[in-house]
Design an enzyme around this catalytic site. Structure first.
Site, PDB file in Angstrom:
ATOM      1  CE  LYS A 121      -1.758   1.566   4.014  1.00  0.00           C
ATOM      2  NZ  LYS A 121      -1.452   2.995   4.276  1.00  0.00           N
ATOM      3  CG  ASN A 122       2.219   2.751   3.477  1.00  0.00           C
ATOM      4  OD1 ASN A 122       1.075   3.056   3.139  1.00  0.00           O
ATOM      5  ND2 ASN A 122       2.558   2.569   4.740  1.00  0.00           N
ATOM      6  CB  CYS A 137      -5.521  10.212  11.255  1.00  0.00           C
ATOM      7  SG  CYS A 137      -3.915   9.563  11.718  1.00  0.00           S
ATOM      8  NE  ARG A 183       0.347  10.647  10.263  1.00  0.00           N
ATOM      9  CZ  ARG A 183      -0.196   9.596   9.631  1.00  0.00           C
ATOM     10  NH1 ARG A 183      -1.306   9.066  10.093  1.00  0.00           N
ATOM     11  NH2 ARG A 183       0.350   9.108   8.535  1.00  0.00           N
ATOM     12  CG  ASP A 235       3.093   1.536   9.611  1.00  0.00           C
ATOM     13  OD1 ASP A 235       3.318   1.781   8.410  1.00  0.00           O
ATOM     14  OD2 ASP A 235       2.737   2.409  10.424  1.00  0.00           O
ATOM     15  NE  ARG A 259      -7.516   4.404   5.241  1.00  0.00           N
ATOM     16  CZ  ARG A 259      -6.934   5.457   5.804  1.00  0.00           C
ATOM     17  NH1 ARG A 259      -7.331   5.891   6.979  1.00  0.00           N
ATOM     18  NH2 ARG A 259      -5.950   6.083   5.205  1.00  0.00           N
TER      19      ARG A 259
END
Ligand code: EPZ
Length: 419
Positions: free
Chosen positions: A22-23, A117, A122, A306, A398
């Site tokens: 994803k990243n 978030c 952020r 993460d 997500r």
């Protein structure tokens, strides 16, 4: 709102092919804006965040096509808007990654401030400061970043702290800027390297990506490319921890073991037997209870933030005491309250979670708060006595492709209840 139902107590055992990262996909999709021709991307994960980024690109006039093999064709030759609106950016903060590409290719960009978030404020001040250092005129009004530049100029950008998307945004802005840019204290994540490799495949001149000093020599334009996204190291790490907590075994395929060195070392310390090959990882917990391991998160190649929630879950049922220190984000222990409701013995002291391992935890109705916290709750539910119901799992969708399908094929008793 969809929920996941998980009945704990079943060992995971099987094989799994890891999806695209994803990243890496998100910055590379944004980077496709830089090309004057079409680009073809392979191994793009089917995730809500990717869908949001594609919606954003299409709203600007990018033509998006998926072929029968789910390869993605993007063409940004007819862009007619340079705006990333709030209603899209608020659902996916990584939308900020279109700022650098729009500004350096079209000389203008209007991007909503992402806002905070669940895990923290952020801010994006490093992104803005770096672009201003390259000559951009930037004002922030009504919640939007308004940026203009006739032609960005290369500059020496020294980040006061490591920022992954900050590094990526400046790197993308620099590829079409006039002259040379040097990014100091750059992020070293594999996803930064993947973006640099993608940009170079289109004709950019980037060297030393992966080190803390990246050099970019500006070029006039970027061209067609066909590029395969790297595997998702965080998805891989998540399934390794999920297997370890259940005492099971797993073979991960199409993964880059060296991207998981810090995570593998901690899993071995917790008692897992781990073997690796060129593109696979075997983990076997041999039905043992994990041993508590201390964690401190750092920028890559340190232990990844993460993966912090996932190891909080593992430590919850491990033998002994552990401390989990979160040094990247100021509020990334949202999963702890929910783990405590399942019987975890955790005390938060500042940015430390002090965990006393307990023999068993019990199922409870819990709520996902952010992407990786959700992963931590799923991992805990795999060993909790009874049926755990996890609400607000749009967070998990997500960043994890078909998670209940993959866990089910590994032996978990898991189902999705659409609500
Ligand atoms: C990226 O977020 C990842 N997201 C995050 O993954 C990951 O947790 C994070 O890097 C750290 O590894 C994507 O790549 C899309 P940072 P990013 O800029 O770039 C502060 C996930 O779960 N900071 O490296 O937003 C910031 O507040 C997500 O997949 C500023 O102060 O993170 C944080 O404390 C969650 N000003 C620290 O730096 C800025 O301008 C590191 O943030 C930028 C960042």
């Amino acid at each position: 709102m969809d929920k996941l139902k998980i009945v704990g107590g079943h060992q995971l055992d099987g094989k799994l092919t890891v999806s695209g990262a994803k990243n890496a996909a998100l910055p590379i999709l944004a980077g496709s804006l830089l090309s004057s021709e079409s680009v073809n991307l392979q191994n793009i994960p089917q995730l809500n965040d990717v869908a949001t980024m594609l919606t954003l690109l299409q709203s600007m006039g990018v033509k998006v096509l998926f072929d029968e093999k789910m390869n993605l064709q993007l063409d940004s030759s007819d862009i007619d808007s340079y705006c990333a609106p709030y209603d899209l950016v608020k659902t996916m903060r990584a939308s900020i990654l279109v700022l650098g590409p729009l500004l350096t290719r079209f000389g203008q960009a209007k991007v909503s401030l992402p806002g905070g978030c669940a895990i923290g404020a952020r801010p994006v001040n490093f992104h803005v400061q770096g672009l201003e250092a390259m000559g951009a005129k930037i004002s922030v009004e009504n919640g939007y970043i308004n940026a203009r530049a006739d032609k960005l100029c290369g500059a020496n950008i020294d980040f006061s702290r490591v920022s992954v998307t900050g590094t990526q945004n400046i790197m993308m802005a620099a590829v079409l800027a006039r002259g040379k840019t040097v990014i100091k204290n750059a992020a070293r994540e594999p996803e930064v390297i993947d973006l640099a490799n993608f940009l170079n495949s289109m004709g950019a001149k980037i060297t030393d990506a992966g080190s803390d000093q990246i050099i970019i020599k500006g070029v006039d334009k970027l061209n067609h490319s066909k590029y395969k996204i790297l595997p998702d190291r965080i998805e891989a790490g998540t399934y390794l921890v999920a297997t370890a907590i259940t005492g099971g075994k797993i073979r991960l395929k199409e993964v880059v073991p060296e991207h998981l060195t810090a995570v593998i070392l901690k899993l071995e310390e917790a008692g897992a037997i781990v073997d690796v090959g060129d593109d696979w990882i075997n983990l076997d917990m041999k039905a043992k209870r994990p041993v508590s391991v201390n964690i401190e998160t750092f920028p890559y190649p340190g232990f990844p933030t993460d993966m912090q929630a996932q190891f909080c879950a593992l430590n919850t049922v491990a033998s002994g005491f552990s401390s989990v220190k979160e040094t990247i984000f100021e509020n990334r222990f949202q999963h702890v309250n929910e783990l405590q409701r399942m019987g975890a013995d955790i005390e938060i002291q500042g940015n430390n979670a002090m965990i006393k391992g307990v023999e068993t935890i019990t199922a409870a109705p819990v709520m996902a708060t952010d992407l990786r916290a959700s992963a931590g709750l799923i991992i805990a539910a795999l060993v909790a006595q009874g049926e755990t119901v996890i609400d607000r799992i749009y967070h998990i969708d997500r960043g994890y492709e078909r998670i209940e399908e993959k866990l089910h094929q590994l032996g978990a008793h898991i189902s999705r209840e659409s609500g």
